[in-house]
Scaffold this motif. Structure first.
Motif, PDB file in Angstrom:
ATOM      1  N   VAL A   1      70.288 174.923  33.555  1.00  0.00           N
ATOM      2  CA  VAL A   1      70.041 174.663  34.978  1.00  0.00           C
ATOM      3  C   VAL A   1      71.411 174.699  35.642  1.00  0.00           C
ATOM      4  O   VAL A   1      72.268 173.844  35.379  1.00  0.00           O
ATOM      5  N   LEU A   2      71.616 175.700  36.478  1.00  0.00           N
ATOM      6  CA  LEU A   2      72.958 176.045  36.938  1.00  0.00           C
ATOM      7  C   LEU A   2      73.065 176.082  38.470  1.00  0.00           C
ATOM      8  O   LEU A   2      72.320 176.807  39.134  1.00  0.00           O
ATOM      9  N   ASP A   3      74.000 175.306  38.999  1.00  0.00           N
ATOM     10  CA  ASP A   3      74.261 175.355  40.439  1.00  0.00           C
ATOM     11  C   ASP A   3      75.009 176.654  40.751  1.00  0.00           C
ATOM     12  O   ASP A   3      75.904 177.056  40.000  1.00  0.00           O
ATOM     13  N   VAL A   4      74.631 177.308  41.817  1.00  0.00           N
ATOM     14  CA  VAL A   4      75.272 178.579  42.177  1.00  0.00           C
ATOM     15  C   VAL A   4      76.715 178.363  42.598  1.00  0.00           C
ATOM     16  O   VAL A   4      77.627 179.074  42.159  1.00  0.00           O
ATOM     17  N   ARG A   5      76.936 177.372  43.457  1.00  0.00           N
ATOM     18  CA  ARG A   5      78.273 177.147  44.008  1.00  0.00           C
ATOM     19  C   ARG A   5      78.991 176.075  43.196  1.00  0.00           C
ATOM     20  O   ARG A   5      78.602 174.903  43.202  1.00  0.00           O
ATOM     21  N   LEU A   6      80.037 176.501  42.491  1.00  0.00           N
ATOM     22  CA  LEU A   6      80.807 175.600  41.650  1.00  0.00           C
ATOM     23  C   LEU A   6      82.297 175.829  41.891  1.00  0.00           C
ATOM     24  O   LEU A   6      82.704 176.925  42.276  1.00  0.00           O
ATOM     25  N   PRO A   7      83.116 174.811  41.666  1.00  0.00           N
ATOM     26  CA  PRO A   7      84.560 175.018  41.770  1.00  0.00           C
ATOM     27  C   PRO A   7      85.029 175.919  40.633  1.00  0.00           C
ATOM     28  O   PRO A   7      84.502 175.850  39.518  1.00  0.00           O
ATOM     29  N   GLY A   8      85.979 176.796  40.924  1.00  0.00           N
ATOM     30  CA  GLY A   8      86.428 177.721  39.882  1.00  0.00           C
ATOM     31  C   GLY A   8      85.405 178.831  39.692  1.00  0.00           C
ATOM     32  O   GLY A   8      85.031 179.523  40.642  1.00  0.00           O
ATOM     33  N   LEU A   9      84.945 178.984  38.475  1.00  0.00           N
ATOM     34  CA  LEU A   9      83.954 180.016  38.152  1.00  0.00           C
ATOM     35  C   LEU A   9      82.609 179.646  38.768  1.00  0.00           C
ATOM     36  O   LEU A   9      82.080 178.566  38.522  1.00  0.00           O
TER      37      LEU A   9
ATOM     38  N   ALA B   1      64.235 170.822  22.006  1.00  0.00           N
ATOM     39  CA  ALA B   1      64.590 171.687  23.131  1.00  0.00           C
ATOM     40  C   ALA B   1      65.718 171.022  23.892  1.00  0.00           C
ATOM     41  O   ALA B   1      65.744 169.803  24.050  1.00  0.00           O
ATOM     42  N   LEU B   2      66.641 171.830  24.358  1.00  0.00           N
ATOM     43  CA  LEU B   2      67.843 171.307  25.004  1.00  0.00           C
ATOM     44  C   LEU B   2      68.025 171.946  26.375  1.00  0.00           C
ATOM     45  O   LEU B   2      67.834 173.151  26.533  1.00  0.00           O
ATOM     46  N   VAL B   3      68.368 171.120  27.343  1.00  0.00           N
ATOM     47  CA  VAL B   3      68.646 171.620  28.685  1.00  0.00           C
ATOM     48  C   VAL B   3      70.121 171.397  28.996  1.00  0.00           C
ATOM     49  O   VAL B   3      70.609 170.272  28.934  1.00  0.00           O
ATOM     50  N   PHE B   4      70.824 172.481  29.292  1.00  0.00           N
ATOM     51  CA  PHE B   4      72.198 172.374  29.776  1.00  0.00           C
ATOM     52  C   PHE B   4      72.144 172.277  31.296  1.00  0.00           C
ATOM     53  O   PHE B   4      71.367 172.991  31.947  1.00  0.00           O
ATOM     54  N   VAL B   5      72.943 171.405  31.847  1.00  0.00           N
ATOM     55  CA  VAL B   5      73.017 171.241  33.306  1.00  0.00           C
ATOM     56  C   VAL B   5      74.465 171.431  33.734  1.00  0.00           C
ATOM     57  O   VAL B   5      75.377 170.822  33.158  1.00  0.00           O
ATOM     58  N   ILE B   6      74.680 172.282  34.737  1.00  0.00           N
ATOM     59  CA  ILE B   6      76.025 172.418  35.313  1.00  0.00           C
ATOM     60  C   ILE B   6      75.928 172.211  36.811  1.00  0.00           C
ATOM     61  O   ILE B   6      75.286 173.000  37.524  1.00  0.00           O
TER      62      ILE B   6
END
Length: 226
Positions: free
Chosen positions: A69-77, A21-26
């Motif tokens: 797992v994704l932060d809502v506020r990011l630079p750019g997109l 299982a893999l977790v992507f984090v941004i």
């Protein structure tokens, strides 16, 4: 994000999803990105971390059960914009949003877009781990279903047009005599076609064949004569 729970109850720390299982984090915050990666690796999960949505879109992603797992506020997109882009690309990775500035409209938009969860900082590690375990298992089950349907479709495509017509009528509940009349064939011929259909589809019983028809999109109605 707070310190890890010291509760003695058995939680996701002891319930790593079966198989890989893999977790992507941004997250553009380096310390948060590192902290999240360390948390997931501490329970045996593989992690790939990105500092922006663009980085993920440009990467070659492993084809395994995963979640994001994704932060809502990011630079750019932004995180919400990335959710839209992934949907356009038909990349159905379950998303868990995290934010320190959540509001109701934002949460509603994320959940309507198919997000698994929306966590507002600070959140407990255990809460995030619960969401990640649920999301990766959901993705694993989706993949299993898609694989099974692809296998059925492959078997169905080995049937001749006449065999496909017989299968459609059999799974619609018609008897051999009725199918013979529908297709203008002898009943013994229908029996032969029916046996070939059962063999090629790997069906052990009529009930098996009927269960196979639904994910193939075969509806219980009579097709026109083949």
């Amino acid at each position: 994000m707070t310190g890890r729970s010291q509760s003695s109850r058995r939680g996701p720390q002891a319930e790593k999803p079966a198989g890989s299982a893999l977790v992507f984090v941004i997250d553009d915050d380096v310390s948060m990105r590192r902290s999240l990666a360390n948390l997931f690796r501490s329970v045996g999960l593989d992690v790939i971390a990105f500092g922006s949505a663009q980085e993920m879109l440009q990467a070659s992603l492993p084809d395994v059960a995963s979640c994001l797992v994704l932060d809502v506020r990011l630079p750019g997109l932004s995180g919400l914009e990335l959710q839209t882009e992934l949907a356009k690309l038909n990349l159905r990775i379950p998303i868990i949003f995290i934010t320190g500035h959540g509001d109701i409209p934002m949460t509603v938009k994320a959940m309507k877009g198919g997000a698994v969860d929306f966590l507002t900082k600070p959140f407990r590690d255990q809460e995030l781990l619960d969401a990640v375990v649920a999301a990766t298992e959901r993705d694993r089950k989706r993949r299993e279903v898609e694989k099974a349907v692809a296998s059925l479709q492959s078997s169905f495509e080995t049937l001749s047009p006449r065999e496909q017509a017989v299968m459609k009528l059999v799974t619609a509940g018609l008897m051999n005599k009725q199918i013979a009349a529908e297709l203008g064939l002898a009943e013994i011929t229908i029996k032969i076609y029916r046996g070939q259909v059962m063999k090629k589809m790997g069906a052990r019983s009529l009930a098996d064949l009927i269960r196979m028809a639904e994910p193939l999109g075969i509806r219980p109605n009579r097709p026109e004569q083949a």
